[in-house]
Write a protein that holds these residues in place. Sequence first.
Motif, PDB file in Angstrom:
ATOM      1  N   ARG A  11       0.828  -1.209   0.000  1.00  0.00           N
ATOM      2  CA  ARG A  11       0.000   0.000   0.000  1.00  0.00           C
ATOM      3  C   ARG A  11       0.865   1.263   0.000  1.00  0.00           C
ATOM      4  N   VAL A  14       2.331   1.788  -3.537  1.00  0.00           N
ATOM      5  CA  VAL A  14       1.355   2.327  -4.474  1.00  0.00           C
ATOM      6  C   VAL A  14       1.057   3.786  -4.149  1.00  0.00           C
ATOM      7  N   SER A  15       0.986   4.115  -2.874  1.00  0.00           N
ATOM      8  CA  SER A  15       0.734   5.506  -2.486  1.00  0.00           C
ATOM      9  C   SER A  15       1.848   6.422  -2.980  1.00  0.00           C
ATOM     10  N   HIS A  18       1.712   6.213  -7.229  1.00  0.00           N
ATOM     11  CA  HIS A  18       0.484   6.461  -7.989  1.00  0.00           C
ATOM     12  C   HIS A  18      -0.476   7.426  -7.294  1.00  0.00           C
ATOM     13  N   GLY A  19      -0.520   7.385  -5.981  1.00  0.00           N
ATOM     14  CA  GLY A  19      -1.441   8.252  -5.250  1.00  0.00           C
ATOM     15  C   GLY A  19      -1.919   7.564  -3.990  1.00  0.00           C
ATOM     16  N   PRO A  20      -2.419   8.344  -3.035  1.00  0.00           N
ATOM     17  CA  PRO A  20      -2.780   7.810  -1.718  1.00  0.00           C
ATOM     18  C   PRO A  20      -3.782   6.665  -1.783  1.00  0.00           C
ATOM     19  N   VAL A  21      -3.510   5.648  -0.968  1.00  0.00           N
ATOM     20  CA  VAL A  21      -4.401   4.501  -0.815  1.00  0.00           C
ATOM     21  C   VAL A  21      -4.693   4.355   0.673  1.00  0.00           C
ATOM     22  N   ASP A  25      -8.800   0.567   1.775  1.00  0.00           N
ATOM     23  CA  ASP A  25      -8.986   0.512   0.325  1.00  0.00           C
ATOM     24  C   ASP A  25      -8.110  -0.547  -0.336  1.00  0.00           C
ATOM     25  N   MET A  40      -6.613  -2.272  -5.211  1.00  0.00           N
ATOM     26  CA  MET A  40      -6.566  -1.067  -4.387  1.00  0.00           C
ATOM     27  C   MET A  40      -7.394   0.046  -5.025  1.00  0.00           C
ATOM     28  N   ARG A  41      -8.055   0.806  -4.159  1.00  0.00           N
ATOM     29  CA  ARG A  41      -8.831   1.957  -4.623  1.00  0.00           C
ATOM     30  C   ARG A  41      -8.045   3.230  -4.358  1.00  0.00           C
ATOM     31  N   THR A  42      -7.876   4.032  -5.387  1.00  0.00           N
ATOM     32  CA  THR A  42      -7.196   5.320  -5.270  1.00  0.00           C
ATOM     33  C   THR A  42      -8.141   6.415  -5.745  1.00  0.00           C
ATOM     34  N   ALA A  43      -7.723   7.651  -5.555  1.00  0.00           N
ATOM     35  CA  ALA A  43      -8.549   8.780  -6.010  1.00  0.00           C
ATOM     36  C   ALA A  43      -8.737   8.750  -7.519  1.00  0.00           C
TER      37      ALA A  43
END
Length: 320
Positions: A11, A14-15, A18-21, A25, A40-43
Amino acid sequence: MTAPPATEEARAWVSRVHGPVGADDVEVRKHRPWATVWRMRTAAGVVWAKQTCPGHAAEAAVHRLLVAARPAAVVPLLACNDDERRLLTADAGPTLAEAGAASGPDAALLVQVMVEGAVLQRAAAASPALETCGARLLAPGSHAAYAEQALEQLSTLPAEDPRHVGADEAAGLRASLPRVERWDEQVGALGLPLTVQHNDLHPGNAVAIEGRIAFFDFADAVVAGPLGALLRPLGALAEHLQRPATDPAVLDLAEPALEVWSDLAPPSALRAALPAALRLGMLQGLEPWLSFYPTMDEQDVRDWGPVAPMLLREALSPTR
């Protein structure tokens, strides 16, 4: 089974790339000795993170090669870390297998997968990164030595190990090595280029993006002649038609995929060499298993150890 790699570490990676997770999520969707996959779900939407075992460390490099060779035919790669054997891909919706689950196997779809897979292979064959991508090289002419190496590896294990092949059985299987050499000669005579052989080509490893088939999951890939990739889809077609895999009615369904190579070898020679190429494809299918065996724990060996001996017996069986 080996404990999953730390989800928190995945996690965090990926944060960063790619962006915060959020902690809530992340979902482990698959955990096997050879890889763990997270959804994983990101913005920016859903992504898929994967960490492979050391034996499958070439997956990210193979994926990059294929993206460069034919972008529309590969699920987009968002990030990768070769040192930590991690890769991140975009969510492209349900696999072709999931999309057609209610209606069951689709012969036309399997044929399309073979054709689009061959077109991707044709593009990959020209890649300057092919020889350095890290996937195992199994060129025509090498399969008998590879089978001998596998027999040596498995026959020297302790008798109680599920991967063990006994001395008498190993001797019987070695008697088939001259046949492997003949298959190699027939396939090598086609003169087809080396390329990425997916080694697990089926609708569960493909999605539809803007109406086109795109592939993913290249952990099992080897660098080899192209026709061995037809083994898995033709096997599915044989099961669908309830016929033996060697039945001409099954092999004829490979014709559209063979057509992709028909400017390089006569169609009649391609058809004649297909059974030999499929037998070599069985040996190529050993490589993913042999490559991750060294990192398995005792439970993994009990669960998955018998697979490689089974595949080796099937590939070298004189009665098949």
